[in-house]
Write a protein that holds these residues in place. Structure first.
Motif, PDB file in Angstrom:
ATOM      1  N   UNK A  18       0.829  -1.213   0.000  1.00 27.05           N
ATOM      2  CA  UNK A  18       0.000   0.000   0.000  1.00 27.05           C
ATOM      3  C   UNK A  18       0.862   1.261   0.000  1.00 27.05           C
ATOM      4  N   UNK A  19       1.924   1.249   0.803  1.00 32.63           N
ATOM      5  CA  UNK A  19       2.818   2.414   0.839  1.00 32.63           C
ATOM      6  C   UNK A  19       3.507   2.615  -0.503  1.00 32.63           C
ATOM      7  N   UNK A  20       3.958   1.538  -1.110  1.00 33.02           N
ATOM      8  CA  UNK A  20       4.622   1.641  -2.407  1.00 33.02           C
ATOM      9  C   UNK A  20       3.663   2.162  -3.465  1.00 33.02           C
ATOM     10  N   UNK A  21       2.433   1.646  -3.469  1.00 34.35           N
ATOM     11  CA  UNK A  21       1.454   2.092  -4.459  1.00 34.35           C
ATOM     12  C   UNK A  21       1.107   3.562  -4.271  1.00 34.35           C
ATOM     13  N   UNK A  22       0.932   3.969  -3.017  1.00 40.95           N
ATOM     14  CA  UNK A  22       0.614   5.373  -2.754  1.00 40.95           C
ATOM     15  C   UNK A  22       1.756   6.291  -3.178  1.00 40.95           C
ATOM     16  N   UNK A  23       2.986   5.876  -2.923  1.00 41.09           N
ATOM     17  CA  UNK A  23       4.143   6.700  -3.304  1.00 41.09           C
ATOM     18  C   UNK A  23       4.276   6.786  -4.816  1.00 41.09           C
ATOM     19  N   UNK A  24       4.010   5.710  -5.507  1.00 41.73           N
ATOM     20  CA  UNK A  24       4.090   5.719  -6.965  1.00 41.73           C
ATOM     21  C   UNK A  24       2.998   6.579  -7.577  1.00 41.73           C
ATOM     22  N   UNK A  25       1.837   6.630  -6.971  1.00 40.25           N
ATOM     23  CA  UNK A  25       0.776   7.492  -7.476  1.00 40.25           C
ATOM     24  C   UNK A  25       1.109   8.965  -7.295  1.00 40.25           C
ATOM     25  N   UNK A  26       1.778   9.276  -6.205  1.00 44.66           N
ATOM     26  CA  UNK A  26       2.095  10.678  -5.944  1.00 44.66           C
ATOM     27  C   UNK A  26       3.187  11.197  -6.872  1.00 44.66           C
ATOM     28  N   UNK A  27       4.236  10.383  -7.054  1.00 41.46           N
ATOM     29  CA  UNK A  27       5.376  10.849  -7.852  1.00 41.46           C
ATOM     30  C   UNK A  27       5.347  10.372  -9.297  1.00 41.46           C
ATOM     31  N   UNK A  28       4.428   9.432  -9.617  1.00 45.18           N
ATOM     32  CA  UNK A  28       4.273   8.904 -10.978  1.00 45.18           C
ATOM     33  C   UNK A  28       5.587   8.324 -11.508  1.00 45.18           C
ATOM     34  N   UNK A  29       6.352   7.700 -10.662  1.00 47.58           N
ATOM     35  CA  UNK A  29       7.574   7.042 -11.085  1.00 47.58           C
ATOM     36  C   UNK A  29       7.866   5.880 -10.148  1.00 47.58           C
ATOM     37  N   UNK A  30       8.741   4.982 -10.605  1.00 44.24           N
ATOM     38  CA  UNK A  30       9.067   3.801  -9.832  1.00 44.24           C
ATOM     39  C   UNK A  30      10.028   4.161  -8.697  1.00 44.24           C
ATOM     40  N   UNK A  31       9.868   3.466  -7.584  1.00 43.78           N
ATOM     41  CA  UNK A  31      10.718   3.694  -6.422  1.00 43.78           C
ATOM     42  C   UNK A  31      11.323   2.378  -5.990  1.00 43.78           C
ATOM     43  N   UNK A  32      12.452   2.468  -5.353  1.00 45.42           N
ATOM     44  CA  UNK A  32      13.098   1.266  -4.830  1.00 45.42           C
ATOM     45  C   UNK A  32      12.326   0.761  -3.618  1.00 45.42           C
TER      46      UNK A  32
END
Length: 609
Positions: free
Chosen positions: A224-238
């Motif tokens: 959930x945290x990863x999905x929320x972060x990806x929605x905010x920044x619109x890019x992949x995160x480690x």
């Protein structure tokens, strides 16, 4: 030499290496770094790492030692500022691989990175394995040992471990059993093990199953945290920031021996599909036990994974899902299709979190098998190699694998166990039972209502009968009292009749009572008889409502007169034999000469004389 505990972190410009060397001489240590190589020595510790990025010596490097904790902290500048070093938590892959001590290696690894680069160039990974026709070997050819284990790199292991064979896997003599025969035997064993009653019981009575389905393991929140972060920044995160390894897990990673695996394309497919199978079994175990480990944890994981239990080599993702679904519905305590879909969704989330999440799950499985005897054999065959291999693959391969897994559909009809037919038949039976119960309830209510009506009618009839009996008893009592009154009155008349009578002039009249007309012997017999004729009874009933009383005439004569039926309600006093006048002189009473029908009953023995 001892490999020390170490940890790597990074920021945009520096790579930080923390090395724990207790009881070491801090005054004597050496550090060497250049490009991707890093070496550290402090007797008796030695550490050599192969870094995922290049570092440089430009005067900004810094080192410090904490005497209380016994740790060295070394900060090294990156060659390219802002570059992200991937896989710093993959400690085993960072350790330098061991070199062969032989003069000439039997298998020489040429350009080990070439294989990895070849995999990286494959943008779209084809998860379907090319099928080859089966060819029977001639009788003269000696039987070959069929491989198994991680990447099918092992064989002949169970020939030396016959005692532990039955407790670990379900197949007998795996070294002499080809892959097709293993699959056929597995399907037969699953079909024989499937119990429709157990499945239907969990299907209809699923309170406990719905409870465990509400459990959320650690990867749910991380996803959930990863999905929320990806929605905010619109890019992949480690995903390294969302997956944290414990100190015990780090220690286990340091114990693993770093090595390379020479796998062809077919073997790599087997490895990826086997990874899905093992993760599915692990997700089921975590869900049903809500994250707690017990004595059945090892059994659940290895029993639900055909890769571990039957040494199966799958050819496509759909076969993996079908195998896992069938085994969930045949072997464990909870046999519900909802647990299959839940394990599938959890596996997709783990793969989307990257290799750090996959490695954390594999380390947990390794610990479960390590503490279970003899399941530790599966660590040597599969899990240890998976823990080392997963650290070296690219994250985009796992992302492609999770995408393919998410697109694969799995329904009950794919299980081959006629689940939908069983459920439909069970629902029909349940509806019939409910209809019978409803009909039984209605008939029972009708029976109760009819019984209540019958009881009410019986009560009313009993009430009316009791009233009738009461009225009859009242009538009998009244008739008895009236009969007694009449008899007493008749006795009085008899006494008066036999007494000397005086007329109005004071003269005594004759005692002849024949004038009364009561001399018939038949009347005397009827008086003495208990049972009277019917007409006489009716006349008596009519006469019971009238009474006789003696009244004194103005001339001093006493006469017998009839009292009407309306006046009969007042009690009639018993007539006295004598009456006293105002002067106190007594006068005899005289019976009236008027005939009375009751007097026909008053005959005595004197009349017979």
């Amino acid at each position: 030499m001892i490999t020390p505990a170490f940890e790597l972190t990074q920021d945009p410009d520096f790579l930080t290496i923390i090395i724990r060397v207790p009881y070491a001489r801090a005054s004597e240590f050496d550090v060497y770094f250049e490009g991707e190589d890093f070496k550290f020595y402090a007797k008796p510790y030695f550490l050599r790492l192969t870094l995922p990025g290049r570092i440089v010596e430009d005067g900004r490097e810094k080192a410090s030692y904490n005497t209380d904790e016994g740790t060295f902290t070394i900060r090294l500048p990156k060659e390219v500022p802002g570059q992200y070093f991937e896989g710093l938590d993959m400690l085993t892959s960072l350790l330098a691989p061991k070199k062969s001590r032989s003069a000439k290696p039997l298998v020489e690894e040429i350009a080990a990175s070439a294989e990895l680069s070849e995999e990286e160039e494959e943008e779209e990974f084809d998860w379907e394995i090319e099928q080859t026709p089966y060819e029977e070997s001639s009788e003269s050819t000696p039987p070959l040992q069929h491989p198994y284990g991680f990447g099918n790199l092992r064989s002949g292991v169970f020939q030396r471990l016959q005692d532990e064979l039955s407790d670990v896997i379900d197949i007998k003599d795996p070294d002499q059993t080809p892959a097709d025969e293993r699959r056929r035997r597995r399907l037969e064993a699953e079909a024989a093990k499937f119990e429709p009653d157990h499945y239907l019981a969990d299907f209809f009575e699923d309170e406990a199953i719905q409870h465990v389905l509400k459990y959320k393991p650690w990867w749910v929140d991380a996803h959930k945290k990863l999905t929320a972060l990806q929605r905010e920044s619109h890019q992949e995160h480690d995903t390294h920031t969302f997956v944290v390894f414990s100190e015990e897990e780090r220690e286990q990673l340091r114990k693993f021996t770093n090595k390379s695996y020479l796998l062809d394309k077919r073997s790599r497919h087997h490895v990826y599909l086997g990874l899905i199978d093992i993760l599915l079994a692990y997700c089921y175990e975590i869900c049903v036990n809500e994250g707690d480990k017990n004595v059945e944890s090892s059994w659940n994981i290895r029993k639900l994974s055909a890769t571990l239990c039957w040494l199966e080599s799958f050819t496509c993702i759909h076969d993996v899902l079908v195998s896992f679904g069938r085994r969930v519905l045949c072997y464990p305590l909870y046999r519900h299709f909802g647990l299959v879909t839940r394990a599938l969704s959890d596996t997709v989330m783990i793969l989307q979190l990257g290799k750090a999440a996959v490695l954390k799950c594999l380390l947990d499985i390794h610990k479960i098998f390590r503490e279970s005897d003899p399941a530790y054999i599966l660590n040597d065959l599969f899990i240890t190699d998976y823990c080392i291999w997963i650290q070296k693959i690219k994250s985009k391969k796992l992302a492609a694998l999770s995408e393919s897994l998410q697109k694969t559909t799995l329904t009950k009809s794919h299980m081959g166990l006629e689940l939908e037919e069983l459920e439909a038949a069970a629902v029909l039976v349940q509806e019939e039972e409910n209809a019978l119960k409803a009909a039984g309830t209605v008939s029972k209510q009708q029976l109760l209502s009819s019984e209540s009506e019958t009881s009410d009618s019986e009560e009313s009839s009993s009430t009316s009968s009791s009233e009738t009996e009461g009225s009859d008893s009242d009538e009998q009592e009244s008739s008895t009292s009236e009969d007694g009154e009449i008899n007493s009155f008749q006795g009085t008349l008899e006494e008066e009749r036999t007494a000397p009578l005086i007329d109005c002039n004071g003269l005594r009249q004759g005692t002849n009572t024949s004038a009364l007309g009561v001399t018939d012997g038949t009347a005397e017999a009827s008086l003495q008889s208990v049972s009277l004729p019917g007409k006489l009874i009716e006349e008596l009933e009519m006469q019971m409502h009238s009474a006789m009383r003696l009244s004194e005439q103005p001339g001093g004569l006493a006469t017998v007169s009839c009292v009407s039926q309306e006046q009969a309600e007042n009690p009639v006093p018993k007539p006295d034999r004598f009456s006293e006048d105002a002067a106190g002189k007594g006068s005899f009473l005289e019976v009236s000469s008027k005939p009375n029908p009751l007097l026909f009953l008053c005959s005595t023995n004197e009349d017979e004389d």
